[in-house]
Design an enzyme around this catalytic site. Structure first.
Site, PDB file in Angstrom:
ATOM      1  N   ASP A   8       0.881  -1.180   0.086  1.00 22.93           N
ATOM      2  CA  ASP A   8       0.128   0.202   0.103  1.00 22.93           C
ATOM      3  C   ASP A   8       0.767   1.156  -0.038  1.00 22.93           C
ATOM      4  O   ASP A   8       1.737   1.462   0.783  1.00 22.93           O
ATOM      5  CB  ASP A   8      -0.838  -0.289   1.225  1.00 22.93           C
ATOM      6  CG  ASP A   8      -1.623   1.203   1.350  1.00 22.93           C
ATOM      7  OD1 ASP A   8      -1.536   2.105   0.685  1.00 22.93           O
ATOM      8  OD2 ASP A   8      -2.428   1.108   2.442  1.00 22.93           O
ATOM      9  N   ASP A  32      -5.958   7.238  -5.425  1.00 27.69           N
ATOM     10  CA  ASP A  32      -6.517   8.267  -5.006  1.00 27.69           C
ATOM     11  C   ASP A  32      -7.175   8.472  -3.881  1.00 27.69           C
ATOM     12  O   ASP A  32      -6.864   9.336  -3.109  1.00 27.69           O
ATOM     13  CB  ASP A  32      -7.116   9.164  -6.490  1.00 27.69           C
ATOM     14  CG  ASP A  32      -7.388  10.430  -6.426  1.00 27.69           C
ATOM     15  OD1 ASP A  32      -6.708  11.267  -5.421  1.00 27.69           O
ATOM     16  OD2 ASP A  32      -7.984  11.160  -7.125  1.00 27.69           O
TER      17      ASP A  32
HETATM   18  N1  AR6 Z   1      -1.367   1.467  -2.866  1.00 25.78           N
HETATM   19  C1  AR6 Z   1      -0.697   1.191  -4.287  1.00 25.78           C
HETATM   20  N2  AR6 Z   1      -1.557   0.803  -5.268  1.00 25.78           N
HETATM   21  C2  AR6 Z   1      -2.814   1.094  -5.355  1.00 25.78           C
HETATM   22  C3  AR6 Z   1      -3.479   1.350  -4.051  1.00 25.78           C
HETATM   23  C4  AR6 Z   1      -2.847   1.564  -3.009  1.00 25.78           C
HETATM   24  N3  AR6 Z   1      -3.170   1.818  -1.823  1.00 25.78           N
HETATM   25  N4  AR6 Z   1      -4.699   1.471  -4.354  1.00 25.78           N
HETATM   26  C5  AR6 Z   1      -5.031   1.017  -5.600  1.00 25.78           C
HETATM   27  N5  AR6 Z   1      -3.810   0.764  -6.240  1.00 25.78           N
HETATM   28  P1  AR6 Z   1      -6.487   3.626  -9.868  1.00 25.78           P
HETATM   29  P2  AR6 Z   1      -5.928   5.043 -12.417  1.00 25.78           P
HETATM   30  C6  AR6 Z   1      -3.357   0.439  -7.527  1.00 25.78           C
HETATM   31  O1  AR6 Z   1      -7.510   2.999 -10.291  1.00 25.78           O
HETATM   32  O2  AR6 Z   1      -6.320   3.856 -13.512  1.00 25.78           O
HETATM   33  C7  AR6 Z   1      -9.477   7.522  -9.374  1.00 25.78           C
HETATM   34  O3  AR6 Z   1     -10.864   7.413  -9.147  1.00 25.78           O
HETATM   35  C8  AR6 Z   1      -4.320  -0.147  -8.247  1.00 25.78           C
HETATM   36  O4  AR6 Z   1      -4.569  -1.633  -8.041  1.00 25.78           O
HETATM   37  O5  AR6 Z   1      -6.370   3.994  -8.524  1.00 25.78           O
HETATM   38  O6  AR6 Z   1      -4.856   5.757 -12.997  1.00 25.78           O
HETATM   39  C9  AR6 Z   1      -9.012   8.788  -9.807  1.00 25.78           C
HETATM   40  O7  AR6 Z   1      -9.535   9.941  -9.158  1.00 25.78           O
HETATM   41  C10 AR6 Z   1      -3.796   0.049  -9.941  1.00 25.78           C
HETATM   42  O8  AR6 Z   1      -2.811  -0.834 -10.157  1.00 25.78           O
HETATM   43  O9  AR6 Z   1      -5.848   4.774 -11.064  1.00 25.78           O
HETATM   44  C11 AR6 Z   1      -9.107   8.702 -11.414  1.00 25.78           C
HETATM   45  O10 AR6 Z   1     -10.608   9.269 -11.613  1.00 25.78           O
HETATM   46  C12 AR6 Z   1      -3.433   1.340  -9.609  1.00 25.78           C
HETATM   47  O11 AR6 Z   1      -3.286   1.739  -8.274  1.00 25.78           O
HETATM   48  C13 AR6 Z   1      -8.826   7.391 -11.539  1.00 25.78           C
HETATM   49  O12 AR6 Z   1      -9.235   6.672 -10.543  1.00 25.78           O
HETATM   50  C14 AR6 Z   1      -4.025   2.598 -10.483  1.00 25.78           C
HETATM   51  O13 AR6 Z   1      -5.424   2.394 -10.250  1.00 25.78           O
HETATM   52  C15 AR6 Z   1      -7.502   7.174 -12.040  1.00 25.78           C
HETATM   53  O14 AR6 Z   1      -7.452   5.751 -12.476  1.00 25.78           O
END
Ligand code: AR6
Length: 203
Positions: A8, A32
């Site tokens: 995380d 996020d």
């Molecule tokens: N630590 C590390 N990685 C994580 C965590 C964490 N705590 N939580 C999720 N991931 P995403 P995007 C990973 O959807 O595709 C939001 O609503 C997850 O498994 O967070 O760039 C924003 O506001 C994945 O591999 O980001 C935008 O609207 C990675 O983080 C939108 O989502 C990215 O997944 C951005 O979408």
């Protein structure tokens, strides 16, 4: 130096963690949401103060903005906005590469020596994981290589005629500037599967 960890990102005590944000920069789901929850309301307030470049857009896709980390163990949060994947023919690869480049540049400008990235765009935004990881690794390697080359060039310049600072080591009898610390770049993958994708690329 590049490191791959599974975990995380909100728990990492690094100089900067990167947030996969959206253009409004006021929080959302995925990483996020986790970052905003862990950093506390002050992060929302700080994001609100980032000027809009046009209505509803504080950070255009591919760019990056920096705020303090507040309650996070990380000093800074670098917010970047990855592309929404829509087939790969809409400049997504270049936009994703720009996220990595601009985040790294902002980290360097703020004297960060450690930075952790999530897998930008590969969650809600749907970017294929392997293709995204290839771009991430390529951009980070290019950045680190350029930074090392810059450091090596600086070390070649003798400090003739100037007093050698007490910390400056001697190389072949010439004073050289102390080597700045190398940047540590961490790919923080939420799943073991994602971490394995990166491991196969770095090996
Ligand atoms: N630590 C590390 N990685 C994580 C965590 C964490 N705590 N939580 C999720 N991931 P995403 P995007 C990973 O959807 O595709 C939001 O609503 C997850 O498994 O967070 O760039 C924003 O506001 C994945 O591999 O980001 C935008 O609207 C990675 O983080 C939108 O989502 C990215 O997944 C951005 O979408």
């Amino acid at each position: 130096m590049i490191k791959i960890i599974q975990g995380d990102i909100t728990t990492l005590a690094v100089d900067a963690i990167v947030n996969a944000a959206n253009q409004v920069m006021l929080g959302g789901g995925g990483v996020d949401g986790a970052i905003h929850r862990a950093a506390g309301h002050e992060l929302y307030e700080a994001c609100l103060k980032v000027p809009e470049v046009r209505p509803g857009v504080r950070c255009p896709t591919g760019e990056a903005r920096i705020t303090p980390g507040f309650k996070l163990p990380a000093k800074f949060v670098i917010h970047t906005v990855g592309p929404v994947y829509s087939g790969g023919q809409h400049g997504e690869a270049e936009k994703l590469a720009a996220c990595y480049r601009n985040s790294l540049a902002l980290a360097a400008e703020n004297d960060c020596t450690s930075i952790a990235f999530p897998c930008i765009s590969t969650g809600i935004y749907g970017y294929p994981k392997e293709a995204a990881a290839q771009i991430a690794v390529r951009e980070v390697k290019a950045f680190l290589a350029a930074k090392n080359a810059e450091t090596a060039k600086g070390e070649d310049v003798p400090q003739n005629g100037r007093a050698r600072p007490p910390s400056a080591p001697l190389q072949n009898g010439r004073a050289v500037a102390p080597r700045p610390p190398e940047m540590e770049v961490i790919f923080c993958c939420f799943s073991e599967r994602d971490a394995n994708v990166y491991r196969s690329l770095i090996a």
